[in-house]
Design an enzyme around this catalytic site. Structure first.
Site, PDB file in Angstrom:
ATOM      1  N   VAL A   1     -17.337   3.503  -4.211  1.00 29.29           N
ATOM      2  CA  VAL A   1     -17.817   2.151  -3.925  1.00 29.29           C
ATOM      3  C   VAL A   1     -19.145   2.188  -3.184  1.00 29.29           C
ATOM      4  O   VAL A   1     -20.083   1.467  -3.530  1.00 29.29           O
ATOM      5  CB  VAL A   1     -16.771   1.359  -3.112  1.00 29.29           C
ATOM      6  CG1 VAL A   1     -17.320  -0.026  -2.755  1.00 29.29           C
ATOM      7  CG2 VAL A   1     -15.470   1.219  -3.892  1.00 29.29           C
TER       8      VAL A   1
ATOM      9  N   GLY B   1     -19.187   7.094  -1.387  1.00 31.54           N
ATOM     10  CA  GLY B   1     -18.166   7.409  -2.364  1.00 31.54           C
ATOM     11  C   GLY B   1     -18.279   6.517  -3.587  1.00 31.54           C
ATOM     12  O   GLY B   1     -19.341   5.974  -3.895  1.00 31.54           O
TER      13      GLY B   1
ATOM     14  N   LYS C   1       0.847  -1.184   0.000  1.00 36.05           N
ATOM     15  CA  LYS C   1       0.000   0.000   0.000  1.00 36.05           C
ATOM     16  C   LYS C   1       0.884   1.235   0.000  1.00 36.05           C
ATOM     17  O   LYS C   1       1.976   1.222   0.578  1.00 36.05           O
ATOM     18  CB  LYS C   1      -0.897   0.025   1.241  1.00 36.05           C
ATOM     19  CG  LYS C   1      -2.157   0.861   1.088  1.00 36.05           C
ATOM     20  CD  LYS C   1      -3.205   0.139   0.258  1.00 36.05           C
ATOM     21  CE  LYS C   1      -4.520   0.900   0.227  1.00 36.05           C
ATOM     22  NZ  LYS C   1      -5.589   0.153  -0.469  1.00 36.05           N
TER      23      LYS C   1
ATOM     24  N   GLY D   1     -21.284   6.033   4.153  1.00 36.78           N
ATOM     25  CA  GLY D   1     -20.330   6.378   3.105  1.00 36.78           C
ATOM     26  C   GLY D   1     -20.881   6.120   1.723  1.00 36.78           C
ATOM     27  O   GLY D   1     -21.307   5.000   1.413  1.00 36.78           O
TER      28      GLY D   1
END
Length: 374
Positions: A187, A185, A78, A183
């Site tokens: 996705v 966003g 990452k 959330g």
């Protein structure tokens, strides 16, 4: 200096600082027994360097487990860029990040993540061959989106929610179930859309009012507050924002039967995972349920067929069902079962290697080209 208990198990942690562009970034390689590392390039306005380091370490570890249980020959890595993507992102910074990735010689391959986009990855590809997720893939079960892995991630989350509902309620349909979605966003909105189309009643929160308004208008969602999305009684809590959605406070506030969502690092600590288990709440481990994106990008990079990619993403449901069954049989939390299964896969790969890929944990300072053991 480095106090994180997670650091010693990482193979390499690299810090980059380019004064000209203002880039400050971290690339963490957790484990490459299965193959060279791949993982998103995140840009976020972290409040401190330690917060950025902790995020990179946890996310890269999750990628190792994610790839292992998704059946991919890819290691866990990452990268995080410290900065506000709305204010600090520039062509010069993206170029510097691409050149930083090049210094790892292909041991890490990047894709888009929170705070970055497919357009950003395309810009970085002008300076690096170690960037993926920019090519349209056809004949998928999910929408085409110029290489963006978000549609595949969202579809995999749908598969995981269906598996969770089957295991917990013994039913195949999502019709009439109440789902609190945190959330909206790239996705999260797609997950909400899938659930609405499946007949679920969705209650949504996002700190960006326009996102909530869009979900209300286009999906028939009910907008709720930041606190209500956690505390409102429902069948499923679906965290699709940043990590630690289930922490010491929210873990006790949840009034649901299932926690299943797209966010990474949903559990603030392992204690929350154990507490969910004690409370009888079924938890779909995040690094299993949200693996659709890395499956899309990883298999797509190798040119594997759409049938193979589709099958692997749909297979998220069977992997979760295996985890749930083992959790019930062994009376241990689902996240512990998933971690053990991932560790078994990685260990088998390591034992088969003629030359071990893993190296001693190191921190590289690209400014003076030196390396210091942690």
């Amino acid at each position: 200096m480095y106090t994180s208990q997670e650091t010693p198990e990482h193979e390499q942690v690299h810090f980059f600082h380019d004064r000209k562009s203002g880039l400050r970034a971290i690339i963490a390689l957790h484990d490459t027994a299965l193959g060279d590392a791949m993982g998103g390039c995140r840009m976020w306005p972290y409040t401190s360097f330690d917060d950025a380091l902790k995020d990179a370490l946890r996310l890269s570890k999750g990628m190792s487990y994610k790839c292992a249980l998704a059946g991919l020959d890819i290691g866990g890595g990452k990268s995080v860029i410290i900065g506000d993507p709305m204010k600090d992102k520039t062509p010069e910074l993206l170029k510097a990040m691409a050149e930083s990735i090049n210094q790892l010689g292909g041991r890490y391959v990047a894709a888009e993540d929170s705070g970055t986009s497919v357009a950003d990855m395309k810009a970085m590809q002008e300076y690096s061959d170690h960037i993926v997720g920019t090519t349209v893939q056809e004949n998928r079960l999910w929408e085409q989106n110029d290489g963006d892995p978000s549609p595949a991630t969202a579809y995999g989350v749908l598969m995981g929610i269906q598996a969770s509902v089957m295991h917990k309620f013994g039913k195949e349909s999502l019709e009439g179930l109440n789902v609190n979605i945190q959330g909206l966003g790239h996705v999260g909105f797609r997950v909400a859309k899938h659930l609405a189309e499946a007949g679920a009643n969705i209650y949504v929160y996002d700190p960006v009012p326009e996102r909530q308004a869009r979900a209300v208008k286009e999906l028939g969602a009910v907008a709720v507050s930041a606190s209500d999305v956690v505390t409102k009684p429902a069948d499923i809590f679906c965290p699709c924002a940043m990590g630690a959605a289930v922490n010491s406070t929210t873990c006790e506030q949840l009034d649901v039967a299932i926690v299943a969502g797209a966010a990474n690092n949903q559990l603030a600590t392992s204690e929350e995972g154990r507490r969910l288990f004690e409370r009888g709440i079924l938890y779909a481990p995040d690094f299993v349920i949200n693996a659709g994106g890395i499956i899309e990008v990883g298999m797509g990079r190798k040119g594997e067929s759409s049938d193979a990619v589709n099958s692997r993403v749909v297979g998220i449901s069977s992997t979760l069902l295996e985890i749930f069954v083992r959790s019930d049989a062994d009376a241990i939390p689902t996240f512990e079962v998933a971690e053990l299964m991932a560790q078994e896969v990685i260990e088998r790969a390591r034992n088969k290697s003629i030359e071990p890929r893993a190296v001693a944990a190191r921190v590289t300072n690209p400014q003076d080209k030196t390396a210091l053991a942690l």
